[in-house]
Design an enzyme around this catalytic site. Structure first.
Site, PDB file in Angstrom:
ATOM      1  N   ASN A   1      -0.646  20.558   1.948  1.00  0.00           N
ATOM      2  CA  ASN A   1      -1.692  19.751   2.583  1.00  0.00           C
ATOM      3  C   ASN A   1      -1.361  19.502   4.056  1.00  0.00           C
ATOM      4  OD1 ASN A   1      -2.442  16.877   3.541  1.00  0.00           O
ATOM      5  ND2 ASN A   1      -3.991  17.318   2.004  1.00  0.00           N
TER       6      ASN A   1
ATOM      7  N   THR B   1      -3.210  13.200   7.731  1.00  0.00           N
ATOM      8  CA  THR B   1      -1.783  13.326   8.060  1.00  0.00           C
ATOM      9  C   THR B   1      -1.593  14.397   9.125  1.00  0.00           C
ATOM     10  OG1 THR B   1      -1.170  12.597   5.855  1.00  0.00           O
ATOM     11  CG2 THR B   1       0.514  13.760   7.107  1.00  0.00           C
TER      12      THR B   1
ATOM     13  N   LYS C   1       0.845  -1.198   0.000  1.00  0.00           N
ATOM     14  CA  LYS C   1       0.000   0.000   0.000  1.00  0.00           C
ATOM     15  C   LYS C   1       0.872   1.236   0.000  1.00  0.00           C
ATOM     16  CE  LYS C   1      -3.963   2.207   1.270  1.00  0.00           C
ATOM     17  NZ  LYS C   1      -3.755   2.960   0.044  1.00  0.00           N
TER      18      LYS C   1
ATOM     19  N   SER D   1      -6.274   5.806   5.231  1.00  0.00           N
ATOM     20  CA  SER D   1      -6.399   5.068   3.967  1.00  0.00           C
ATOM     21  C   SER D   1      -6.827   3.629   4.239  1.00  0.00           C
ATOM     22  CB  SER D   1      -5.064   5.043   3.217  1.00  0.00           C
ATOM     23  OG  SER D   1      -5.005   6.094   2.291  1.00  0.00           O
TER      24      SER D   1
ATOM     25  N   LYS E   1       4.892   2.018  -3.351  1.00  0.00           N
ATOM     26  CA  LYS E   1       4.893   3.435  -3.731  1.00  0.00           C
ATOM     27  C   LYS E   1       4.992   3.534  -5.240  1.00  0.00           C
ATOM     28  CE  LYS E   1       4.810   7.495  -1.646  1.00  0.00           C
ATOM     29  NZ  LYS E   1       4.169   7.808  -0.361  1.00  0.00           N
TER      30      LYS E   1
ATOM     31  N   LYS F   1       5.990   2.382   8.136  1.00  0.00           N
ATOM     32  CA  LYS F   1       4.809   3.046   8.700  1.00  0.00           C
ATOM     33  C   LYS F   1       3.718   2.022   9.022  1.00  0.00           C
ATOM     34  CE  LYS F   1       5.346   7.383   6.219  1.00  0.00           C
ATOM     35  NZ  LYS F   1       4.773   8.504   5.509  1.00  0.00           N
TER      36      LYS F   1
HETATM   37  P1  NAD Z   1       2.348  19.888  -0.727  1.00  0.00           P
HETATM   38  O1  NAD Z   1       2.872  19.793  -2.107  1.00  0.00           O
HETATM   39  O2  NAD Z   1       0.873  20.052  -0.509  1.00  0.00           O
HETATM   40  O3  NAD Z   1       3.079  21.115   0.052  1.00  0.00           O
HETATM   41  C1  NAD Z   1       4.470  21.243   0.126  1.00  0.00           C
HETATM   42  C2  NAD Z   1       4.815  22.558   0.819  1.00  0.00           C
HETATM   43  O4  NAD Z   1       6.241  22.635   0.938  1.00  0.00           O
HETATM   44  C3  NAD Z   1       4.382  23.810   0.046  1.00  0.00           C
HETATM   45  O5  NAD Z   1       4.015  24.821   0.952  1.00  0.00           O
HETATM   46  C4  NAD Z   1       5.674  24.198  -0.694  1.00  0.00           C
HETATM   47  O6  NAD Z   1       5.719  25.585  -1.029  1.00  0.00           O
HETATM   48  C5  NAD Z   1       6.701  23.855   0.366  1.00  0.00           C
HETATM   49  N1  NAD Z   1       8.036  23.656  -0.210  1.00  0.00           N
HETATM   50  C6  NAD Z   1       8.357  23.042  -1.376  1.00  0.00           C
HETATM   51  N2  NAD Z   1       9.687  23.105  -1.576  1.00  0.00           N
HETATM   52  C7  NAD Z   1      10.208  23.760  -0.517  1.00  0.00           C
HETATM   53  C8  NAD Z   1      11.504  24.158  -0.150  1.00  0.00           C
HETATM   54  N3  NAD Z   1      12.561  23.893  -0.939  1.00  0.00           N
HETATM   55  N4  NAD Z   1      11.678  24.819   1.031  1.00  0.00           N
HETATM   56  C9  NAD Z   1      10.615  25.090   1.809  1.00  0.00           C
HETATM   57  N5  NAD Z   1       9.352  24.759   1.521  1.00  0.00           N
HETATM   58  C10 NAD Z   1       9.158  24.109   0.357  1.00  0.00           C
HETATM   59  O7  NAD Z   1       2.884  18.573   0.022  1.00  0.00           O
HETATM   60  P2  NAD Z   1       2.283  17.837   1.302  1.00  0.00           P
HETATM   61  O8  NAD Z   1       1.297  16.811   0.850  1.00  0.00           O
HETATM   62  O9  NAD Z   1       1.893  18.840   2.337  1.00  0.00           O
HETATM   63  O10 NAD Z   1       3.583  17.034   1.777  1.00  0.00           O
HETATM   64  C11 NAD Z   1       4.643  17.675   2.461  1.00  0.00           C
HETATM   65  C12 NAD Z   1       5.578  16.603   3.034  1.00  0.00           C
HETATM   66  O11 NAD Z   1       4.822  15.746   3.881  1.00  0.00           O
HETATM   67  C13 NAD Z   1       6.218  15.692   1.976  1.00  0.00           C
HETATM   68  O12 NAD Z   1       7.494  15.306   2.445  1.00  0.00           O
HETATM   69  C14 NAD Z   1       5.301  14.493   1.955  1.00  0.00           C
HETATM   70  O13 NAD Z   1       5.952  13.329   1.483  1.00  0.00           O
HETATM   71  C15 NAD Z   1       4.960  14.399   3.441  1.00  0.00           C
HETATM   72  N6  NAD Z   1       3.742  13.650   3.674  1.00  0.00           N
HETATM   73  C16 NAD Z   1       2.538  14.123   3.261  1.00  0.00           C
HETATM   74  C17 NAD Z   1       1.403  13.373   3.468  1.00  0.00           C
HETATM   75  C18 NAD Z   1       0.054  13.874   3.060  1.00  0.00           C
HETATM   76  O14 NAD Z   1      -0.948  13.182   3.327  1.00  0.00           O
HETATM   77  N7  NAD Z   1      -0.065  15.061   2.474  1.00  0.00           N
HETATM   78  C19 NAD Z   1       1.490  12.126   4.096  1.00  0.00           C
HETATM   79  C20 NAD Z   1       2.735  11.650   4.528  1.00  0.00           C
HETATM   80  C21 NAD Z   1       3.864  12.439   4.303  1.00  0.00           C
END
Ligand code: NAD
Length: 414
Positions: free
Chosen positions: A221, A190, A70, A348, A106, A94
């Site tokens: 997000n 998350t 998953k 999920s 993935k 996880k």
């Molecule tokens: P997203 O694309 O919605 O948001 C990413 C944010 O990071 C944005 O505000 C962007 O401007 C900022 N960003 C991008 N590059 C950057 C940089 N170089 N320096 C500073 N800020 C920067 O992504 P998300 O879904 O919020 O995910 C963020 C992190 O959380 C990722 O590592 C993702 O793998 C992890 N994550 C997310 C989820 C989820 O459900 N959304 C679940 C598990 C892990």
């Protein structure tokens, strides 16, 4: 120590340490340090101007000893095979930490959705499912959203899979819209999980949430919902940042205004003249620092200057191994990524369970089950950290690999 390893190599390094400490053989290390299966596909897509562009995609299945694999599908120009492999291993960890009946998977496509039209994205999403359809399915490997994929993309993928198989298959994918069998609470899961982790970490440090100052890197997000939950709970959110820079106010930021003005890519700081660089931003005064953006943000170069007493990793891989050592020696409590960001896969899983039973839960039911699962996972990892005298990251890996290793052993694989 191993500061220059890429994300896959550093994950393998800790997996080996975890399995060795748990007493497993080298055969088990060899089995679990790489995914069992990685498929590379080429996806031809008819673009709106009638040309054909061919995209490269991947699907990695780390280990299916426990159950089906998953994990999300990422659309991003920087996707690589090594990154997808590492992300599939993190998903296994996880799932082990929160005790789900899954292994990790993935997927990713090398593309830039910001440069593609709605219909081009639909054709790409459907093409990806056709390309990987033989190795995925509700009891084989269940995809979900990740970076730059959303519930609309999940809906197209579910529809394509259902057409290929000639039956309705909501359990093929999670993160769907509610009307197609999505779960209440999935979009915020998350950030909810990270909020629960912050509360648990605060208890260990004897700090009240209402007295806590929080810095959140990333306003997408994960980061933006977290800012809202922290603000609503009465904590002081003193810093937020996005790819363009950071905002910091020791008296607390106007979170409602910032949430209202952020765009769909999670950016807002362009509206302000005086912003900090992300580097300066991470070093500001606070109690809790939440990296919620990208990899390798806390490194040997800045770990000494991080002023938080708690670091909760919402992002995948934000802290290097050497930085983990430095922070741990300084008494900073780290809630590592494989634990802190597991709320998404937990909900999920709830979505998949609801699809399989055809009976849907209320948001309150989803949230209370999430709370229970996450609190238990934190306690398990924290106990290993204390009793085995290892840092929180290694403790999380030790908890995360154990079920998978035992399942592989009982199956007679190793
Ligand atoms: P997203 O694309 O919605 O948001 C990413 C944010 O990071 C944005 O505000 C962007 O401007 C900022 N960003 C991008 N590059 C950057 C940089 N170089 N320096 C500073 N800020 C920067 O992504 P998300 O879904 O919020 O995910 C963020 C992190 O959380 C990722 O590592 C993702 O793998 C992890 N994550 C997310 C989820 C989820 O459900 N959304 C679940 C598990 C892990």
């Amino acid at each position: 120590m191993a500061e220059n390893l890429n994300v896959l190599q550093s994950t393998q390094y800790i997996i080996e340490q975890a399995l060795t400490r748990l007493g497993y053989s080298d055969g088990m290390v060899q089995l679990l340090k790489e995914p069992m299966r990685v498929l590379t596909v080429r996806i031809p897509v008819r673009m709106d101007d009638d040309s054909v562009q061919v995209f490269t995609g991947y699907r990695a299945q780390h280990n299916d000893a426990v159950g089906p694999t998953k994990g999300g599908v990422r659309f991003h120009p920087d996707v690589t095979e090594d990154e997808v492999k590492a992300l599939s291993i993190w998903m296994s960890l996880k799932c082990g930490i929160v005790d789900l009946p899954y292994g990790g998977g993935k997927g990713g496509i090398v593309c830039d959705p910001r440069q593609m039209s709605f219909r081009e994205l639909e054709r790409l999403s459907r093409g990806y499912v056709r390309a990987i359809s033989q190795i995925v399915g509700p009891t084989k490997d269940i995809p979900a959203p990740d970076v730059m994929t959303n519930s609309q993309i999940m809906a197209w993928m579910m529809d394509e899979y259902s057409r290929i198989r000639e039956f309705d298959a909501p359990g093929f994918i999670t993160g769907k819209p509610l009307v197609l069998g999505g779960s209440h609470g999935r979009e915020t899961a998350t950030a909810r999980g990270v909020t629960i982790m912050i509360n648990e970490a605060l208890k260990k440090k004897g700090i009240h949430l209402k007295d806590a100052r929080v810095i959140i890197q990333g306003f997408g997000n994960a980061g933006s919902y977290l800012a809202k939950f922290m603000h609503d709970a009465g904590a002081k959110v003193v810093g937020i940042s996005d790819v363009y820079g950071g905002l910091y106010d020791k008296d607390g930021l106007d979170i409602e205004y910032l949430l209202d003005r952020r765009d769909s890519f999670g950016t807002v700081t362009k509206l302000f003249k005086n912003t900090l660089s992300n580097r300066e931003f991470l070093e500001q005064e606070c109690d809790i620092l939440v990296p919620a953006a990208i990899e390798n943000q806390i490194t040997a170069d800045n770990a000494d200057r991080i002023r938080a007493s708690i670091v909760v990793e919402a992002a995948n891989g934000p802290t290097t191994l050497e930085a983990t050592r430095i922070l741990t020696e300084r008494g900073v409590l780290i809630v590592p990524d494989v634990l802190a960001s597991a709320g998404g896969v937990v909900v999920s899983y709830f979505e998949w369970v609801q699809n399989n039973q055809g009976y849907y839960w209320t948001e309150a039911e989803v949230l209370s089950r999430l709370q229970e699962v996450m609190e238990k996972a934190f306690e398990n990892v924290y106990n290993v950290h204390i009793t085995r005298n290892v840092d929180m990251r290694l403790a999380a890996y030790m908890v995360g690999v154990r079920k998978m290793a035992e399942a592989a052993r009982f199956r007679g694989w190793v």
